[in-house]
Design a protein around this motif. Structure first.
Motif, PDB file in Angstrom:
ATOM      1  N   LEU A 229       9.210   6.123  -5.902  1.00  0.00           N
ATOM      2  CA  LEU A 229       8.305   5.714  -6.990  1.00  0.00           C
ATOM      3  C   LEU A 229       8.194   4.193  -6.995  1.00  0.00           C
ATOM      4  O   LEU A 229       9.184   3.488  -6.849  1.00  0.00           O
ATOM      5  CB  LEU A 229       8.836   6.177  -8.345  1.00  0.00           C
ATOM      6  N   GLN A 230       6.956   3.721  -7.206  1.00  0.00           N
ATOM      7  CA  GLN A 230       6.731   2.268  -7.252  1.00  0.00           C
ATOM      8  C   GLN A 230       6.274   1.851  -8.642  1.00  0.00           C
ATOM      9  O   GLN A 230       5.629   0.814  -8.818  1.00  0.00           O
ATOM     10  CB  GLN A 230       5.671   1.894  -6.203  1.00  0.00           C
ATOM     11  N   SER A 231       6.549   2.688  -9.632  1.00  0.00           N
ATOM     12  CA  SER A 231       6.088   2.425 -11.003  1.00  0.00           C
ATOM     13  C   SER A 231       7.081   3.082 -11.959  1.00  0.00           C
ATOM     14  O   SER A 231       7.959   3.815 -11.521  1.00  0.00           O
ATOM     15  CB  SER A 231       4.705   3.055 -11.183  1.00  0.00           C
ATOM     16  N   PRO A 232       6.928   2.849 -13.270  1.00  0.00           N
ATOM     17  CA  PRO A 232       7.876   3.491 -14.199  1.00  0.00           C
ATOM     18  C   PRO A 232       7.797   5.015 -14.146  1.00  0.00           C
ATOM     19  O   PRO A 232       6.786   5.580 -13.731  1.00  0.00           O
ATOM     20  CB  PRO A 232       7.403   2.996 -15.574  1.00  0.00           C
ATOM     21  N   GLN A 233       8.880   5.633 -14.586  1.00  0.00           N
ATOM     22  CA  GLN A 233       8.964   7.100 -14.690  1.00  0.00           C
ATOM     23  C   GLN A 233       8.080   7.531 -15.862  1.00  0.00           C
ATOM     24  O   GLN A 233       8.449   7.395 -17.024  1.00  0.00           O
ATOM     25  CB  GLN A 233      10.421   7.484 -14.937  1.00  0.00           C
ATOM     26  N   LYS A 234       6.869   8.019 -15.523  1.00  0.00           N
ATOM     27  CA  LYS A 234       5.901   8.406 -16.569  1.00  0.00           C
ATOM     28  C   LYS A 234       5.141   9.641 -16.112  1.00  0.00           C
ATOM     29  O   LYS A 234       5.410  10.162 -15.040  1.00  0.00           O
ATOM     30  CB  LYS A 234       4.884   7.267 -16.762  1.00  0.00           C
TER      31      LYS A 234
ATOM     32  N   LYS B 269       2.174   9.677 -15.046  1.00  0.00           N
ATOM     33  CA  LYS B 269       1.514   9.317 -13.784  1.00  0.00           C
ATOM     34  C   LYS B 269       2.363   8.242 -13.126  1.00  0.00           C
ATOM     35  O   LYS B 269       2.792   7.307 -13.815  1.00  0.00           O
ATOM     36  CB  LYS B 269       0.121   8.765 -14.047  1.00  0.00           C
ATOM     37  N   VAL B 270       2.578   8.386 -11.827  1.00  0.00           N
ATOM     38  CA  VAL B 270       3.415   7.405 -11.129  1.00  0.00           C
ATOM     39  C   VAL B 270       2.696   6.947  -9.857  1.00  0.00           C
ATOM     40  O   VAL B 270       1.745   7.597  -9.409  1.00  0.00           O
ATOM     41  CB  VAL B 270       4.797   7.997 -10.740  1.00  0.00           C
ATOM     42  N   VAL B 271       3.168   5.845  -9.298  1.00  0.00           N
ATOM     43  CA  VAL B 271       2.603   5.384  -8.023  1.00  0.00           C
ATOM     44  C   VAL B 271       3.594   5.718  -6.909  1.00  0.00           C
ATOM     45  O   VAL B 271       4.770   5.364  -6.981  1.00  0.00           O
ATOM     46  CB  VAL B 271       2.317   3.862  -8.075  1.00  0.00           C
TER      47      VAL B 271
ATOM     48  N   GLY C 185       1.582   3.813  -2.888  1.00  0.00           N
ATOM     49  CA  GLY C 185       0.386   3.084  -3.301  1.00  0.00           C
ATOM     50  C   GLY C 185      -0.683   3.934  -3.976  1.00  0.00           C
ATOM     51  O   GLY C 185      -1.724   3.420  -4.366  1.00  0.00           O
TER      52      GLY C 185
ATOM     53  N   GLU D 126      -1.891   6.610  -7.110  1.00  0.00           N
ATOM     54  CA  GLU D 126      -1.497   7.104  -8.438  1.00  0.00           C
ATOM     55  C   GLU D 126      -1.481   8.634  -8.431  1.00  0.00           C
ATOM     56  O   GLU D 126      -2.446   9.278  -8.009  1.00  0.00           O
ATOM     57  CB  GLU D 126      -2.461   6.602  -9.509  1.00  0.00           C
TER      58      GLU D 126
ATOM     59  N   ASP E 143      10.143   5.493 -20.446  1.00  0.00           N
ATOM     60  CA  ASP E 143       9.450   4.200 -20.420  1.00  0.00           C
ATOM     61  C   ASP E 143       8.934   3.845 -21.821  1.00  0.00           C
ATOM     62  O   ASP E 143       7.921   3.167 -21.971  1.00  0.00           O
ATOM     63  CB  ASP E 143       8.279   4.285 -19.419  1.00  0.00           C
TER      64      ASP E 143
END
Ligand code: PMP
Length: 388
Positions: free
Chosen positions: A24-29, A31-33, A36, A38, A52
């Motif tokens: 994961l390149q984004s917060p644990q939500k 929707k994540v990245v 690269g 979404e 988050d």
């Protein structure tokens, strides 16, 4: 060590190899990245969307500012903060018990509780689908343990009648993590009374989700005070990390003195403890989150059932879509990822052979429009793979 390579290549051949992590390149939500892109995430235990949450993060950051990043020692030596005790007070209040004790993870709580409580004088009666950490606790304890058929009360009664020991423990998940069904705790209480057995419930997936104020599965059944040992985690609905035991004072004092995973490990850092304290306030004071979670889950399940997917009747946000074959389950998950949806493929040994599945978990944070898109893609891909 050639045999290790052989085992790994066999796992690959049988589609059981656990290889690259999805990073994961984004917060644990919701929707994540990943790589690269979404992606809609439907496999997280972040049921209430608290991983988050602004207030939870603020509480955690304030604790770092005030106390630093590490606890520096075991709770019994130099690592205990007032924050740990505050968290234990909150847990005991929600669970309605005399006392609570915080462990570093749910896994360590199960290990520590069962290892401390049971020894060769005990017989442990364990649901066949219980979490691996319960099994590991049973093995570590040196007690005799028997597994009864999943949620089968006749089998539990039979085993107690025939194999009871000097001391007996019935241990069950409240909500089963891979099936989303719940243990019939009302019936288990009756059986335990008849046989004078101690009951322990692992409510990792029920805490924050079911029952009054999110107190969990025992509260959902109205038998909270009849469960001797409540175990749970702070890593799922509560969004952070940690495990707990909640019980009468003498059990908790006993765990403090004998649970090796509690005694011989550095305490949770203040930031995680502060996050959990704030999360428990939100769980108690914002029932709408729980309501939205259960409504989203119910609606989603109904839609999948109408499409012809085999979905068990459950009240929880865990929705297993049983595929059976391992390769097909992996392919299902891969095709969904191409469509920007991540639902993990669960295979043996986590679930029994022939029951590989997509394990969907809904959160309160998912928007219904996104869930509608997921249903549409599950339909198309499910048809392509001949599942519906
Ligand atoms: N019990 C159950 C039923 C679980 O599902 C899990 C986590 N998957 C655990 C215990 C362990 O909890 P933790 O992740 O906090 O170690």
């Amino acid at each position: 060590m050639e045999y290790i390579n052989e085992i790994l290549s066999n796992l690959k051949k049988n589609n059981k190899y656990r290889g690259e992590f999805k990073k994961l390149q984004s917060p644990q939500k919701e929707k994540v990245v990943i790589d690269g892109r979404e992606i809609i995430l439907l496999g997280s235990n972040n049921y209430l969307g608290l991983c988050d949450h602004k207030e939870v993060k603020k509480a955690s950051m304030e604790a770092i500012e005030k106390y630093g990043v590490g606890a520096g020692g075991s709770r019994l030596t130099t690592g205990s903060y007032t924050l740990h005790s505050m968290l234990e007070e909150k847990i005991k209040d929600i669970k309605g018990t005399q006392k609570a004790l915080v462990f570093n993870t749910g896994y360590m709580a199960n290990l520590g509780i069962i290892q401390a409580l049971c020894n060769k004088d005990w017989v442990i009666f364990c649901d066949k689908y219980n979490h691996a950490s319960i099994l590991d606790g049973c093995l570590l304890s040196g007690a005799k343990f028997l597994r009864y058929r999943h949620c089968d009360m006749d089998d539990l009664s039979y085993k107690l009648e025939n194999f009871k020991g000097k001391c007996n423990l019935i241990v069950t998940d409240g909500v089963f993590s891979m099936d989303g069904d719940i243990a019939p705790l009302d019936k288990i209480v009756e059986i335990s009374k008849k046989h004078n057995a101690v009951i322990m419930v692992d409510d990792a997936h029920g805490f924050g989700v079911l029952g009054k104020d999110g107190a969990g599965t025992a509260s959902y059944f109205g038998v909270n005070s009849e469960i001797h040992i409540h175990m749970g985690t702070l890593s799922k609905a509560a969004g952070s990390i940690g495990g707990y035991a909640a019980s009468e004072e003498y059990f908790i004092e006993y765990f403090k003195n004998f649970s090796r995973s509690f005694i011989f490990s550095t305490a949770l850092p203040p930031s995680s403890v502060a996050a959990s304290i704030k999360a428990l306030d939100i769980i108690k004071n914002e029932p709408l989150r729980r309501q939205r979670l259960l409504e989203n889950s119910h609606r989603f399940k109904m839609e999948l059932k109408n499409l012809g997917f085999k979905i068990p009747d459950t009240v929880t946000p865990i929705i297993p879509v049983i595929v059976g074959d391992e390769e097909k389950t992996l392919e299902f998950s891969r095709q969904l990822l191409y469509d920007r949806i991540y639902i993990p493929a669960i295979r043996p040994p986590t679930v029994p052979k022939g029951s590989s599945r997509l394990r969907i978990s809904i959160t309160a944070a998912h928007a219904w429009e996104d869930l509608e898109y997921v249903i549409e893609r599950l339909k198309t891909t499910g048809r392509k793979l001949g599942l519906i």
